[in-house]
Design a protein around this motif. Sequence first.
Motif, PDB file in Angstrom:
ATOM      1  N   GLY A 163       0.443 -10.154  34.599  1.00 55.86           N
ATOM      2  CA  GLY A 163       0.846 -10.572  35.940  1.00 55.86           C
ATOM      3  C   GLY A 163       1.159  -9.425  36.887  1.00 55.86           C
ATOM      4  N   ASP A 164       0.503  -8.279  36.704  1.00 56.74           N
ATOM      5  CA  ASP A 164       0.854  -7.091  37.485  1.00 56.74           C
ATOM      6  C   ASP A 164       0.051  -6.933  38.789  1.00 56.74           C
ATOM      7  N   PHE A 165      -1.136  -7.553  38.852  1.00 53.32           N
ATOM      8  CA  PHE A 165      -2.039  -7.255  39.980  1.00 53.32           C
ATOM      9  C   PHE A 165      -2.356  -8.496  40.824  1.00 53.32           C
ATOM     10  N   ASP A 166      -2.633  -8.233  42.109  1.00 53.11           N
ATOM     11  CA  ASP A 166      -3.089  -9.309  43.001  1.00 53.11           C
ATOM     12  C   ASP A 166      -4.597  -9.484  42.928  1.00 53.11           C
ATOM     13  N   VAL A 167      -5.303  -8.361  42.718  1.00 55.97           N
ATOM     14  CA  VAL A 167      -6.775  -8.404  42.751  1.00 55.97           C
ATOM     15  C   VAL A 167      -7.325  -7.467  41.673  1.00 55.97           C
ATOM     16  N   ALA A 168      -8.336  -7.933  40.939  1.00 60.65           N
ATOM     17  CA  ALA A 168      -9.068  -7.062  39.999  1.00 60.65           C
ATOM     18  C   ALA A 168     -10.529  -7.061  40.437  1.00 60.65           C
ATOM     19  N   VAL A 169     -11.095  -5.860  40.599  1.00 58.62           N
ATOM     20  CA  VAL A 169     -12.476  -5.740  41.085  1.00 58.62           C
ATOM     21  C   VAL A 169     -13.349  -5.116  39.999  1.00 58.62           C
ATOM     22  N   CYS A 170     -14.487  -5.769  39.704  1.00 55.79           N
ATOM     23  CA  CYS A 170     -15.495  -5.190  38.806  1.00 55.79           C
ATOM     24  C   CYS A 170     -16.718  -4.872  39.653  1.00 55.79           C
ATOM     25  N   CYS A 171     -16.847  -3.620  40.044  1.00 54.12           N
ATOM     26  CA  CYS A 171     -17.940  -3.236  40.939  1.00 54.12           C
ATOM     27  C   CYS A 171     -19.023  -2.547  40.113  1.00 54.12           C
ATOM     28  N   TYR A 172     -20.154  -3.201  39.930  1.00 49.35           N
ATOM     29  CA  TYR A 172     -21.295  -2.643  39.190  1.00 49.35           C
ATOM     30  C   TYR A 172     -20.886  -2.221  37.776  1.00 49.35           C
ATOM     31  N   SER A 173     -19.889  -2.878  37.213  1.00 49.03           N
ATOM     32  CA  SER A 173     -19.493  -2.566  35.839  1.00 49.03           C
ATOM     33  C   SER A 173     -19.704  -3.749  34.895  1.00 49.03           C
ATOM     34  N   SER A 174     -19.657  -4.970  35.452  1.00 52.49           N
ATOM     35  CA  SER A 174     -19.674  -6.176  34.611  1.00 52.49           C
ATOM     36  C   SER A 174     -20.923  -6.277  33.743  1.00 52.49           C
ATOM     37  N   HIS A 175     -22.065  -5.861  34.268  1.00 52.05           N
ATOM     38  CA  HIS A 175     -23.320  -6.004  33.507  1.00 52.05           C
ATOM     39  C   HIS A 175     -23.361  -5.031  32.322  1.00 52.05           C
ATOM     40  N   HIS A 176     -22.415  -4.079  32.275  1.00 50.46           N
ATOM     41  CA  HIS A 176     -22.350  -3.151  31.139  1.00 50.46           C
ATOM     42  C   HIS A 176     -21.347  -3.606  30.073  1.00 50.46           C
ATOM     43  N   PHE A 177     -20.467  -4.544  30.383  1.00 49.10           N
ATOM     44  CA  PHE A 177     -19.445  -4.934  29.406  1.00 49.10           C
ATOM     45  C   PHE A 177     -20.119  -5.551  28.183  1.00 49.10           C
ATOM     46  N   VAL A 178     -19.746  -5.037  27.000  1.00 47.35           N
ATOM     47  CA  VAL A 178     -20.345  -5.544  25.758  1.00 47.35           C
ATOM     48  C   VAL A 178     -19.844  -6.952  25.446  1.00 47.35           C
ATOM     49  N   ARG A 179     -18.554  -7.185  25.741  1.00 45.13           N
ATOM     50  CA  ARG A 179     -18.011  -8.539  25.512  1.00 45.13           C
ATOM     51  C   ARG A 179     -17.301  -8.988  26.794  1.00 45.13           C
ATOM     52  N   PRO A 180     -18.094  -9.415  27.790  1.00 46.89           N
ATOM     53  CA  PRO A 180     -17.498  -9.736  29.097  1.00 46.89           C
ATOM     54  C   PRO A 180     -16.426 -10.816  29.021  1.00 46.89           C
ATOM     55  N   GLU A 181     -16.558 -11.750  28.063  1.00 52.55           N
ATOM     56  CA  GLU A 181     -15.548 -12.822  27.987  1.00 52.55           C
ATOM     57  C   GLU A 181     -14.188 -12.226  27.627  1.00 52.55           C
ATOM     58  N   LYS A 182     -14.190 -11.134  26.839  1.00 54.92           N
ATOM     59  CA  LYS A 182     -12.911 -10.478  26.501  1.00 54.92           C
ATOM     60  C   LYS A 182     -12.340  -9.802  27.745  1.00 54.92           C
ATOM     61  N   VAL A 183     -13.234  -9.136  28.499  1.00 56.45           N
ATOM     62  CA  VAL A 183     -12.747  -8.431  29.701  1.00 56.45           C
ATOM     63  C   VAL A 183     -12.187  -9.432  30.708  1.00 56.45           C
ATOM     64  N   TYR A 184     -12.932 -10.519  30.969  1.00 51.41           N
ATOM     65  CA  TYR A 184     -12.437 -11.458  31.996  1.00 51.41           C
ATOM     66  C   TYR A 184     -11.176 -12.177  31.514  1.00 51.41           C
ATOM     67  N   GLY A 185     -11.066 -12.377  30.181  1.00 47.71           N
ATOM     68  CA  GLY A 185      -9.825 -12.945  29.635  1.00 47.71           C
ATOM     69  C   GLY A 185      -8.654 -11.989  29.882  1.00 47.71           C
ATOM     70  N   GLU A 186      -8.927 -10.698  29.724  1.00 53.44           N
ATOM     71  CA  GLU A 186      -7.885  -9.688  29.926  1.00 53.44           C
ATOM     72  C   GLU A 186      -7.510  -9.585  31.423  1.00 53.44           C
ATOM     73  N   LEU A 187      -8.494  -9.709  32.262  1.00 49.67           N
ATOM     74  CA  LEU A 187      -8.194  -9.644  33.709  1.00 49.67           C
ATOM     75  C   LEU A 187      -7.352 -10.857  34.121  1.00 49.67           C
ATOM     76  N   TYR A 188      -7.648 -11.993  33.515  1.00 49.20           N
ATOM     77  CA  TYR A 188      -6.833 -13.188  33.774  1.00 49.20           C
ATOM     78  C   TYR A 188      -5.368 -12.887  33.419  1.00 49.20           C
ATOM     79  N   ARG A 189      -5.169 -12.245  32.284  1.00 54.42           N
ATOM     80  CA  ARG A 189      -3.799 -11.931  31.827  1.00 54.42           C
ATOM     81  C   ARG A 189      -3.066 -11.023  32.815  1.00 54.42           C
ATOM     82  N   VAL A 190      -3.762  -9.991  33.326  1.00 60.66           N
ATOM     83  CA  VAL A 190      -3.039  -8.995  34.143  1.00 60.66           C
ATOM     84  C   VAL A 190      -2.913  -9.390  35.620  1.00 60.66           C
TER      85      VAL A 190
END
Length: 275
Positions: free
Chosen positions: A111-138
């Motif tokens: 709950g630390d951030f108002d906005v999380a931006v993935c700029c030209y990085s998402s297509h490189h994430f090996v497990r995007p569902e883990k990353v977006y789950g983590e962004l949801y958390r923060v």
Amino acid sequence: MPDLTPEEIANDERAAWDEAWSGSLYEDAIAFITARSGQAEIAIELGGITPASRVLDVGCGPGILSESLAQMADSVEGIDFLETMIEQAKSRRSGASFQVADAEQLPVAAGDFDVAVCCYSSHHFVRPEKVYGELYRVLKPGGRVVVLHPIQAETATFGAIYQTLEEVLPAETVASFPSLAGPLFEVETPEPYLEMLSLCGFTDIVAEKRTKPCTLKNVEALISITARIGRVDAQSEEMRSALAEATAASSAQYRQDDGSYLFPDNIIVAKGVKP
Ligand SMILES: C[S@@+](CC[C@H](N)C(=O)[O-])C[C@H]1O[C@@H](n2cnc3c(N)ncnc32)[C@H](O)[C@@H]1O
């Protein structure tokens, strides 16, 4: 091939990035296309970034987008799992702060951030569902995740650059460039992002295709980017004329009357809200 553990997959991915790009090489060769051609404006608009916003720049590379967003937001934190990118980002003294971290496991309180931006990085994430789950958390409740995803087949800048390299380099050299592809790499429509963000709990999801022009000021700028991406010596007389000829052919359709190049790169932009 043996099944790899998540840790082994992450190590392989970092090693591939390490081999392919240092922070300064990335900045010289690619950042103009990925972070200096209108991306900050899109992130601000979609993310609703204001002077009160705390922003996380995810896979920030050399920190160019973070630097732009820091002029608008209350604070910007850039994270990237590559040390050379973070070194380069820190050297810009931009007002943003940076740290080495894997987006799958952020050293950040919930709950630390108002906005999380993935700029030209998402297509490189090996497990995007883990990353977006983590962004949801923060993100705070009401916080927004914003994605800018380049459509590979419709990114005219990279298309022209790689067509040039195919003409001047042996086929096996071009084939040996690392692809660094994650499962979302080839995504060409908004639907996979609608699904991914919904799966991770986001609501009020918007995902759409946009044309985001990228202008290069002259053929010299284009040749120098192409040479850096291909690791070729643009100073040698022979290579220079081969590059000039191939660049003229691959990018002629984007050449403007004043000698600049206007590439109609297409991207997917997506946004979701943490309820
Ligand atoms: C194409 S670059 C984009 C950099 C920057 N956002 C820009 O637009 O110029 C992708 C970046 O994502 C980083 N990256 C990829 N997977 C990551 C992960 N799981 N965690 C952190 N960074 C990651 C890479 O190291 C690289 O710097």
